[in-house]
Design an enzyme around this catalytic site. Structure first.
Site, PDB file in Angstrom:
ATOM      1  N   ARG A  24       0.840  -1.197   0.000  1.00  0.00           N
ATOM      2  CA  ARG A  24       0.000   0.000   0.000  1.00  0.00           C
ATOM      3  C   ARG A  24       0.878   1.251   0.000  1.00  0.00           C
ATOM      4  O   ARG A  24       0.505   2.285  -0.542  1.00  0.00           O
ATOM      5  CB  ARG A  24      -0.964   0.004   1.191  1.00  0.00           C
ATOM      6  CG  ARG A  24      -2.125   0.955   0.949  1.00  0.00           C
ATOM      7  CD  ARG A  24      -3.213   0.794   1.984  1.00  0.00           C
ATOM      8  NE  ARG A  24      -3.725  -0.559   2.042  1.00  0.00           N
ATOM      9  CZ  ARG A  24      -4.140  -1.152   3.152  1.00  0.00           C
ATOM     10  NH1 ARG A  24      -4.099  -0.527   4.308  1.00  0.00           N
ATOM     11  NH2 ARG A  24      -4.601  -2.379   3.107  1.00  0.00           N
ATOM     12  N   ARG A  43      13.814  -6.212   3.970  1.00  0.00           N
ATOM     13  CA  ARG A  43      12.727  -7.143   4.354  1.00  0.00           C
ATOM     14  C   ARG A  43      11.425  -6.845   3.616  1.00  0.00           C
ATOM     15  O   ARG A  43      10.341  -7.154   4.115  1.00  0.00           O
ATOM     16  CB  ARG A  43      12.463  -7.107   5.859  1.00  0.00           C
ATOM     17  CG  ARG A  43      13.629  -7.624   6.678  1.00  0.00           C
ATOM     18  CD  ARG A  43      13.395  -7.366   8.153  1.00  0.00           C
ATOM     19  NE  ARG A  43      14.570  -7.771   8.904  1.00  0.00           N
ATOM     20  CZ  ARG A  43      14.579  -8.782   9.772  1.00  0.00           C
ATOM     21  NH1 ARG A  43      13.500  -9.474  10.010  1.00  0.00           N
ATOM     22  NH2 ARG A  43      15.670  -9.087  10.403  1.00  0.00           N
ATOM     23  N   ARG A  87      -0.623   7.555  10.675  1.00  0.00           N
ATOM     24  CA  ARG A  87      -0.934   6.181  10.275  1.00  0.00           C
ATOM     25  C   ARG A  87      -2.143   6.189   9.351  1.00  0.00           C
ATOM     26  O   ARG A  87      -3.150   6.866   9.619  1.00  0.00           O
ATOM     27  CB  ARG A  87      -1.202   5.328  11.515  1.00  0.00           C
ATOM     28  CG  ARG A  87      -1.816   3.980  11.209  1.00  0.00           C
ATOM     29  CD  ARG A  87      -1.695   2.992  12.328  1.00  0.00           C
ATOM     30  NE  ARG A  87      -2.728   1.963  12.248  1.00  0.00           N
ATOM     31  CZ  ARG A  87      -2.810   1.019  11.309  1.00  0.00           C
ATOM     32  NH1 ARG A  87      -1.909   0.962  10.330  1.00  0.00           N
ATOM     33  NH2 ARG A  87      -3.789   0.138  11.319  1.00  0.00           N
ATOM     34  N   SER A  90      -6.282   0.150   8.099  1.00  0.00           N
ATOM     35  CA  SER A  90      -7.649  -0.363   8.109  1.00  0.00           C
ATOM     36  C   SER A  90      -7.999  -0.769   9.541  1.00  0.00           C
ATOM     37  O   SER A  90      -7.118  -0.939  10.393  1.00  0.00           O
ATOM     38  CB  SER A  90      -7.769  -1.567   7.169  1.00  0.00           C
ATOM     39  OG  SER A  90      -6.867  -2.567   7.570  1.00  0.00           O
ATOM     40  N   ASP A 204     -13.725  -4.080   7.728  1.00  0.00           N
ATOM     41  CA  ASP A 204     -14.552  -5.238   8.100  1.00  0.00           C
ATOM     42  C   ASP A 204     -15.340  -4.856   9.350  1.00  0.00           C
ATOM     43  O   ASP A 204     -15.071  -3.815   9.953  1.00  0.00           O
ATOM     44  CB  ASP A 204     -13.681  -6.488   8.348  1.00  0.00           C
ATOM     45  CG  ASP A 204     -12.588  -6.252   9.364  1.00  0.00           C
ATOM     46  OD1 ASP A 204     -11.489  -5.846   8.972  1.00  0.00           O
ATOM     47  OD2 ASP A 204     -12.840  -6.442  10.570  1.00  0.00           O
ATOM     48  N   ARG A 217     -11.729  -1.760  -1.296  1.00  0.00           N
ATOM     49  CA  ARG A 217     -10.654  -1.298  -0.413  1.00  0.00           C
ATOM     50  C   ARG A 217      -9.864  -0.193  -1.075  1.00  0.00           C
ATOM     51  O   ARG A 217      -9.521   0.798  -0.455  1.00  0.00           O
ATOM     52  CB  ARG A 217      -9.675  -2.448  -0.131  1.00  0.00           C
ATOM     53  CG  ARG A 217     -10.109  -3.318   0.994  1.00  0.00           C
ATOM     54  CD  ARG A 217      -9.125  -4.463   1.150  1.00  0.00           C
ATOM     55  NE  ARG A 217      -9.646  -5.383   2.117  1.00  0.00           N
ATOM     56  CZ  ARG A 217      -9.071  -5.636   3.295  1.00  0.00           C
ATOM     57  NH1 ARG A 217      -7.946  -5.058   3.619  1.00  0.00           N
ATOM     58  NH2 ARG A 217      -9.618  -6.469   4.131  1.00  0.00           N
TER      59      ARG A 217
HETATM   60  N1  HPA Z   1      -9.006  -6.807  13.943  1.00  0.00           N
HETATM   61  C1  HPA Z   1      -7.752  -6.384  14.128  1.00  0.00           C
HETATM   62  N2  HPA Z   1      -7.130  -5.617  13.241  1.00  0.00           N
HETATM   63  C2  HPA Z   1      -7.784  -5.269  12.135  1.00  0.00           C
HETATM   64  C3  HPA Z   1      -9.085  -5.684  11.892  1.00  0.00           C
HETATM   65  C4  HPA Z   1      -9.729  -6.489  12.837  1.00  0.00           C
HETATM   66  O1  HPA Z   1     -10.903  -6.878  12.668  1.00  0.00           O
HETATM   67  N3  HPA Z   1      -9.463  -5.197  10.679  1.00  0.00           N
HETATM   68  C5  HPA Z   1      -8.419  -4.479  10.213  1.00  0.00           C
HETATM   69  N4  HPA Z   1      -7.398  -4.524  11.092  1.00  0.00           N
END
Ligand code: HPA
Length: 234
Positions: A24, A43, A87, A90, A204, A217
């Protein structure tokens, strides 16, 4: 030069966006920056510096989880003298009124434990965002008419949690979303008097199990990167 970033000190900008996913970082650098130059690929943890509307900015992957983020943020601050760290990640939505695609601006981040926990000798430290960045991010979301929420999040060490009871307590106490990095980002930034903020896209939802498709996304993450860049240079 540092062990994990490995670039000379001038290669990194004062303002750094921090996605967890190094791919990303590459996508955002290519899509948003003029003349992006890769300065880190140790890495596979990619870092780029370029300009956005004439402002010098870096985008550095941090990996997943607070121990990994801690390595990059410590090196960015101590060796590269980074001033502003945002930061862009997601999170899982925790409240019923939080929908997929929404933006969460993290005012504070609760956790069981971070790599800094031992510094506090039993004291429960409350890691908080930089107020000016938070205010600017809220203004950017309003100007874009982007649905957003401002409040507490939960930074966990376990994506595959066996402690449903902890999630329930977080939900009960108004926590908006769960991710794995922000509590340590805020703690390190405060320790070194730097400005930090987490701007998160809900990918999510814990209540429904719904999750964004990979195409969704990308669109959602476009809004988040724009908001982060506008916030940094507003
Ligand atoms: N849990 C932890 N970290 C995350 C989640 C989640 O559901 N979704 C995106 N990062």
């Amino acid at each position: 030069m540092t062990i994990h970033i490995g670039a000379c000190a001038t290669k990194v900008a004062d303002t750094v966006l921090l996605p967890g996913d190094p791919h990303r970082a590459r996508w955002a650098a290519t899509a948003f920056l003029d003349n992006p130059e890769k300065y880190c690929d140790i890495r596979g943890m990619l870092g780029f510096t370029g300009t956005w509307k004439g402002h010098r900015v870096s985008i550095q992957g941090t990996g997943m989880g607070m121990p990994s983020l801690s390595i990059y943020v410590n090196e960015l601050i101590k060796t590269y003298d980074t001033k502003t760290l945002i930061r862009v990640g997601s999170c899982g939505g925790m409240q019923s009124y939080v929908d997929l695609h929404d933006i969460i601006i993290a005012m504070t981040a609760s956790s069981m434990h971070t790599p800094s926990t031992e510094f506090f000798g039993g004291l429960s430290f409350a890691p908080t965002a930089n107020w000016e960045l938070l205010r600017k991010a809220a203004e950017c979301c309003k100007a874009k008419q982007k649905k957003h929420h401002i409040g507490g999040i939960y930074s966990t060490d376990t994506f595959y949690s066996e402690r449903a009871d902890l999630n329930e307590q977080m939900i009960r106490h108004g926590i908006l979303g769960v991710e794995m990095e922000t509590a340590e980002l805020y703690t390190i930034a405060l320790r070194h008097n730097r400005h930090a903020l987490a701007i998160l896209t809900v990918s999510d939802h814990l209540n429904t199990g719904a999750e964004l498709s990979s195409i969704d996304r990308e669109t959602g993450f476009t809004d988040m990167i724009e908001i982060a860049l506008e916030t940094a240079f507003r």
